[in-house]
Design an enzyme around this catalytic site. Sequence first.
Site, PDB file in Angstrom:
ATOM      1  N   ASP A 144       0.867  -1.245   0.030  1.00  0.00           N
ATOM      2  CA  ASP A 144      -0.014  -0.119   0.098  1.00  0.00           C
ATOM      3  C   ASP A 144       0.925   1.386  -0.074  1.00  0.00           C
ATOM      4  O   ASP A 144       2.072   1.128   0.160  1.00  0.00           O
ATOM      5  CB  ASP A 144      -0.856   0.006   1.209  1.00  0.00           C
TER       6      ASP A 144
ATOM      7  N   ASN B 154      -8.369  -0.648   4.374  1.00  0.00           N
ATOM      8  CA  ASN B 154      -8.382  -1.027   2.988  1.00  0.00           C
ATOM      9  C   ASN B 154      -7.284  -2.004   2.675  1.00  0.00           C
ATOM     10  O   ASN B 154      -7.583  -2.471   1.474  1.00  0.00           O
ATOM     11  CB  ASN B 154      -8.502   0.195   1.992  1.00  0.00           C
TER      12      ASN B 154
END
Lengths: 1193, 363
Positions: free
Chosen positions: A415, A846
């Site tokens: 990420d 997420n």
Amino acid sequence: MSTDKPEKAHRKIHINEVDACREYRFPSNYVSTTKYNLLTFLPKSLYEQFRRIANLYFTVVAALSCFEALSPVHWSSTIPPLVLVIGISITKEAYEDYKRYIADTEMNSSTVLVWRDGQYTDAQWQDIKVGENIKVMCGQFFPADILMLKSSDSEGICYVETMNLDGETNLKIKKALDHTSSWSDKDVSAVKGSIECEVPNNLIYNYTGNLYPGRESNKYPRSSFAHEPKSDINDDIAPIPLGPVQLLLRGASLRNTEFIIGCVIYSGHDTKVMMNATDPPSKRSAIEKGIDSIILCMFFLLFLMCIIGAAACAQWTQSRGPDMWYLIPEEPDTLEFAPDDAPLLALANIVTAFILYGYLIPISLYVSIEMVKVAQMVFINMDHKMYYAETDTPALARTSNLNEELGQVDCVLSDKTGTLTCNVMEFFKCSIAGVTYGTGCTEVERANARRAGKDLPPDPIPPHKTKGFNFHDDKLMDGNWRKEGHPDIIAHFFRLLAICHTIIPEGLPDSEDGVSYQAESPDELAFVMAAKQFGFYLTKRTATSVFVQEKNADGSTTETEYEILNILDFNSTRKRMSVIFRSPSGAITLYCKGADTVIYERLRTTGNLFKEVTYKHLEEYSLTGLRTLCLAATEIDPQEYAEWQVKWEEAKASLEDREGKVAAVSELIEKNMVLLGSTAIEDKLQNGVPECIELLGNAGIRLWVLTGDKQETAINIGFACSLLRNEMVQYIVNVDTPEVQAAEALGDKQAVESVTERCISQQLIDSLEDIHKNEAQGILVDNALIIDGRALSFALKDGICQHFLALGLRCGAVICCRVSPLQKAQVTNLVKESGNTTLAIGDGANDVGMIQMAHIGVGISGLEGRQAVMASDFAIAQFRFLERLLMDHGRWCYKRIGRMVAYFFYKNILFGLTLFWYNMFAFFSGQTIYNEYFMTTYNVFFVSLPILVVGIFDQDISPEFARRYPRIYQQGPQNVYFNFKVKMAWMLNGVYQSCIIASFVMGCLYLFSDRKSGKTVDLWSAGTAMYTCVVCAVNLNLALAINFWTIIHHLVIWGSILLWFLFLVVFGYFPHSWSTYVYKLFIEVVSTSPTYWLLVIVTIAVCLLPDLCFRVLQRQFFPEDHHIIQEIQAAHETAHTQIGSYRSGQEVEMGKAGKTGPIGTNPRTNTEALLPGGVPGSSPTSTTASTHARRAS
Amino acid sequence: MGDPPLKKEKEPSYSAFTQQQLPACKPLLTPIVVVIVFFTLGVVFIPIGAIALSASRSVVEVVKRYDDHPDCTRCLSAEGVIGECSSNSDRDESLYNTVNGTGYNCTIEIEIEDKMEKPVYMYYELNNFYQNHRRYVKSRSDEQLRGEDPSSSVIGEKCDPKKYQNEDNEEETDIINPCGLVAWSYFNDTYSATRTTTGGDASDVVIDETGIAWKSDVDDKFDDYKATNFNNIPEVRGGGEMGGDKTVNKDEHFIVWMRTATLPNFRKLWGKIDMDLEKGDKLTFVVSNRYNTYRFSGKKKIVLSTTTWLGGKNDFLGIAYLVVGAFCLSLGLVFLAIYLKNPRNLGDASHLSWEKAKRKNLG
């Protein structure tokens, strides 16, 4: 909507009517997190143990060994080890479960005030029931999920800490039901009515329900205490909508509020925190899966041996048995000796052999591996190089299953925000009314400049530098903004920053520390801090208003109250957030901040003069790696607002699809906006990220960055963090092609889809061909793939994903921009399915999907909550620790475990086969040559400790040299240590050594006297000689294999051999009934024979020679990479000891190197200077400049 | 970094151990080390081998098989001697036909071919006798031999299939002591010898049959008691009786027999001849041939052997040491040659696999 029967989708709760609630059979509030109880513990935990095939196998063997006639060994040699192995595991389970039980009991018996019989009394948590009203005091935890009716605050507000739920440390604001929040405590407590709400679910941030006033409760007999005039909610009032803001969750605690009163909605295992309690998915490492296949292979060998042995035994017994009078063939025993019934004998003999040669399967392997892995895990947790002092966070291995998998990672999927970056947002630039402000240079700009060969001077430290604010432009500071072109717009802009958010200010502005802010998002915090610097000081928030101290032109301040009418929340689909407020003048204004795309769609068509120029600024900002948001405002006509407000309330009260309806209603008012400008926030790269990424790249680990950023931002961040380099060929795949645009212009959705799909597919194939062409021409360049989220949704489709994967795997760096959480998981899965070992690293909710999907999930325990950490296998505080985790821990663990497993099978094959060879000369009758005690203790005492120590401590090369030659990491992904050849070599070694030991001992000790006194050798002294050879060979072979000797290694390896002799001596003095054949065997018989000693020495020498020769030849002619690096390291260490300035490379701390060392080179280059000349490290790849100098302040 | 340092509650304790920085020795198999190791091995092993081999060669050993000697293969019918048996089954048969299986005497002559200095050990050797068969090894009662309470239930429980004297009559009084197959099949050939020197003087040879068992066996493992129900009934007799007043722990032949052998061919010590035997001496053994090896085609041998510090005549160790030593020495030479002729630069980074791959790609 309301029915009396409980429906599937709803539950109905009668407040203060516990009896009425009983029919719904809500669970009690007793919570048990234990896996077992007293009754189920044994069966359940045993079942868990016996799911392991090996344990089952050993149980069968142990059971069979109880039939003495059948078994070659006494049960005492099979059952104790099994009991020990299973016992250890079960005890561990029991202990862990007991700890859970204690915690549960403590929690269940803690007390809370419950409204019963007209007053609040203390009750234990486990006794409170759905429908009861309870009073929670400040600092207490909520015992269940509670609907808040009232708080001590006059506005009905309370603060909660949700650390246990989502790990966020900032206080959250919750608000009591408006209708009841102003009642007296007593009225609230005795309130009647019913609540209809969703059935329990695990969505922490969702809750919908309605409160029906007291009417329905009439159907149920009232309790005697109850009725007071005001305590029934008026029949005429419509259902009152309930939302998450009123729900207080179990696991959270009350803060900064004296008390709250609320009604229990979900109890016990229905509470959201319990619904969320799921075990992390159990993952197994590749090596562990490999063990299964070896065990299968061993089984095959075992059965082969059994069948050969049984067949030979039966045949011989049939043909020669009748003449062996000393075995009394006239009295056959089908299990041992039955010349007349050979087939049956063969069957029985198979069982016997099965038990005897069962030593091929290492019983203690699993338990040993478990122990080693736990120790490795402790090392990970204790590692100072992965301890982040700034947040006091050590690394955390949440599972021990995957330690060795860390050494085999092919591909890291990362990420960006919060993982590569600090997730500390700093207000850096802004564009207001078409003018851009802010003079700093971002890291990306510096990286760009470096690539262009220039070097930018460091920014001056802004005089207003505070947390979240790194803005430098005199034109806006100190009230200078009033002299700019559009001061009114600028004022709006600043006010928006001060008002449009969900931050809770705490403290008084006059106090020493000033106001502190509880922010859910760091961006908002940066805005508020910026607003303060610009003279719009947010001081207070009440339930209905925010207060802002605004600086006037003359330097004085006035405090203005803005009445907040509505907050239209942010979510990932809306990508914007608005507030509607009434200013003191009475005007109603909507302030909105959001992503450029959504804001631009909602701007009024006329009068937006700065649309284009702002857009240009937005592009510039994102090119320099900044996060942008657009700010807009609009005035709302009071009449219009009133109409909208009705719809809003309706949507808010809906039980079904509330979110969708609210979004639709929001849409009605968020329109016709005037663009004020845009903000640009810098999210700094974490310390050491570029160095770490470069090192991972040099180690041959692919890095895929999956980010929500725009393509340009992503590319620039890619450069800033060394993921992308100038010499790389970039392949950019997106949907911005003429064909797609043409199709879009026509508007046919399906056509657009198919055109886009074709187009993406073509782009991927073209890129791939291009790479092939380059390779064919011998042009060796690194490639990078940048793919857009929309393109990705096509690229992940069947038929195209192979091209995408093939292209991605050809690229040293892959950046996927604008991806959704689901796509992150899909990409991870794609890479995983292709056979690559994946590691996903992320910090936010997420990233959970991707973390759970990947072989290894790593969570950054940072600012954005703990969901990622909760889902992860390893948690670290900083991205750069990944280097230590993979390059050292991972690499070592892989080699350790790999060596350990191979060695285990080697030593068991060796042992099992000596028994087989001996039986060739014992009629295959299943006679053992070893004493039962020797057999039992083999795997436990004499050969187990050394390999455990190697499994825990072995190091092939030091961390420093692993950094200098990062490519060495590839030994893991290429499985150099645990491939077929290695396993085969170890096993063949075992077979060879067993042959040598059996033949030497039997060849030397069978007829002749072994001593001066003329006595001959018997079965048990020959067995002792053979066993001595086995123990020594096995331990010394390990000594040969390792080249890392700490004091512990010496202790266990030599100690194990000594222990064996000690055992012989000591056990020999035990009473004869205990020690049986061992009785004085060593002292009197074995040790007094010079033949024994000479035989053992020469046998071991012959055993070890091939292995030694192999190692020597391999080092000479086919040296492996770690061999060479070991040599370099040795030369280096000698040199440094000689000049007396030896300094362990391990002391060079990554963090320090990151700050002071040159960027863009191997982070170890600063130690290179210490080297004796001419040893080439990996050569520097680009020029240097310190990115971090600015931060070093 | 202006913030004051946080409380460091969770900071892991710092030690060389927890940080995996224990001082370690990292020996490398460099060519020099290897050559030294091999040379050392060779230099140490070859002399040992030579000494061991010469010790073994200095042993004088005489082996004489007697079960097939014509004098020992006389055929006996129930009526008497009817000539020489030619097949093993006949010999087996004839052994049964002796009075109560007591066998018959036969005379074996052994000529001493080399001077044997005292003490000369005498062994009997059996071939093809599976004393290491599981059924056989198991079938004994150490409790009984130790002299534990004969009424205890553990006594004899492992003795199947030879626990009772008469299998049809499973009574406590009928329990054999010592029970089990090993004891039951007790070797019962006996030997006596006369020595005839080259000069023709004949004299009896004293065979000292004591001190042949291990002290711990005699003292602790076998008790001072008399055997009962032991091979008394000729029909169910296996091997020898334990005759006379001799208690179990005094019967050293029995104790030696009870230590089962490793392999189907084995020697067991019979006695010690405490006189030098000269070259050319003839020893005449009178063997009472009772033990039946004919049925399973086994061999019986008399072995006379001197010993050295290393034991009997066993070239195995000497040869093993010589071969291994020579092998190591030559390996040492080979590696030395490799090292001198084709030295690999230690720690040459250009040999790293990725560097090679790079070169390969460039070339």
